[in-house]
Design an enzyme around this catalytic site. Structure first.
Site, PDB file in Angstrom:
ATOM      1  CB  SER A  57      -0.927   0.029   1.222  1.00  0.00           C
ATOM      2  OG  SER A  57      -0.178   0.196   2.416  1.00  0.00           O
ATOM      3  CB  SER A 168       8.826  10.050   9.433  1.00  0.00           C
ATOM      4  OG  SER A 168       7.884  11.031   9.813  1.00  0.00           O
ATOM      5  CE1 TYR A 194       5.871   5.735  11.042  1.00  0.00           C
ATOM      6  CE2 TYR A 194       6.426   8.059  11.300  1.00  0.00           C
ATOM      7  CZ  TYR A 194       6.216   6.957  10.493  1.00  0.00           C
ATOM      8  OH  TYR A 194       6.384   7.079   9.130  1.00  0.00           O
ATOM      9  CE  LYS A 198       9.525   5.590  10.047  1.00  0.00           C
ATOM     10  NZ  LYS A 198       9.892   4.705   8.928  1.00  0.00           N
ATOM     11  CB  THR A 227       0.141   6.876   2.736  1.00  0.00           C
ATOM     12  OG1 THR A 227       0.353   7.172   4.127  1.00  0.00           O
ATOM     13  CG2 THR A 227       1.251   7.518   1.911  1.00  0.00           C
TER      14      THR A 227
END
Length: 307
Positions: A57, A168, A194, A198, A227
């Site tokens: 995806s 990110s 997250y 990163k 996304t």
């Protein structure tokens, strides 16, 4: 002052503004500035094998499709084979499909045993968990997906020409979590987990470039891209920024460029919109080389590698 210097100043201003540089408008402006790096040549990856994780995806699909258009044999690494088959059918060409949960280091070892020779490896698989979860080995899920699994996979797939970590811009707000890499203390927040991992990715890239001297090792951030992961994990952010978000192809642009441009880009750097960027926007996120080395030693030990 010549046009290329002016272009670099404009590019720097977009980068420091964050909002201006991370949106689709920032990429559109940069493409028109003097000195924008050329696209990879047609057929640039003919005869090369590219592995893309998280390829079912979003950015993973766009990245895999772009590499296929450049002539690569593309290996899609996914957790959901049904979704992966649909992507493979849409891409067409020389596409291979494998199931692997990158967060599970035992599954990573199994995958690498049958992966064959790989030229370019893109670590795109990502997760933004709603609550703290652990892998079968007891590792926090974001750390395992973004750092531990990719570190082990890269080591086991050597030799490689290029390795790209899809990071990110969120990491700019986080320090290197040396005292608690697994996020075992304090209130757990998925967005923070997250971004912390990163930050670890970007901090380790210069050291990994030295660990694998025959491999060009880079990290990049895609800007703000629309996304399924962003829409599902950050619905408020998605609603507010949707008119400005990049599409998946725009978000994948620098990943594809890093994997296919000739000559190879400089190793050990952090990139955005085809240029190396500072990994720090504010002074309190800075860390020493010794801190980065300690973080790499901890991660290597966690997956059974020699630091």
């Amino acid at each position: 002052m010549n046009r290329e210097v002016l272009g670099r100043w404009a590019d720097h201003g977009l980068d420091r503004s964050v909002v201006g540089g991370y949106t689709r408008f920032g990429l559109a402006v940069r493409r028109r500035l003097p000195g924008w790096p050329a696209d990879p040549a047609p057929g640039a990856l003919a005869g090369r094998t590219v592995v893309v994780t998280g390829a079912s995806s979003g950015l993973g699909v766009a990245t895999a499709a772009a590499f296929a258009r450049l002539g690569a044999a593309v290996h899609l690494v996914v957790r959901d084979l049904a979704k992966g088959r649909r992507v493979a059918d849409d891409i067409g060409g020389d596409v291979r499909l494998s199931r692997c949960d990158v967060s599970d280091v035992d599954d990573v070892r199994r995958f690498t045993e049958s992966a064959g020779a790989v030229d370019v490896l893109v670590h795109n698989a990502g997760v933004l968990p709603a609550s703290r979860r652990t892998t079968p080995q007891g590792h926090e899920i974001a750390l395992a997906t973004h750092v531990l699994g990719p570190l082990l996979m890269t080591e086991l797939l050597q030799p490689l020409e290029r390795v790209i970590f899809v990071s990110s811009g969120g990491m700019y707000a986080q320090k290197l979590p040396l005292d608690d890499p697994g996020y075992t203390r304090g209130e757990y927040r998925g967005a923070a987990a997250y971004a912390r991992t990163k930050r670890i990715q970007v901090a380790l890239v210069p050291l990994l470039a030295r660990r694998w001297p025959g491999t060009t090792v880079t990290a990049m951030h895609p800007g703000w891209a629309d996304t399924p992961g962003v829409a599902g994990s950050l619905p408020g952010f998605h609603r507010l920024t949707k008119p400005f978000l990049r599409d998946a192809d725009q978000g994948a642009d620098t990943t594809v460029w890093l994997g296919a441009t000739r000559p190879a880009p400089a190793s050990g750097l952090f990139w955005h919109d085809r240029r190396p960027r500072s990994p720090h926007l504010v002074p309190w996120t800075r860390h020493s080389d010794a801190d980065s080395q300690a973080m790499l030693d901890w991660c290597a030990t966690a997956v059974g590698l020699t630091p």
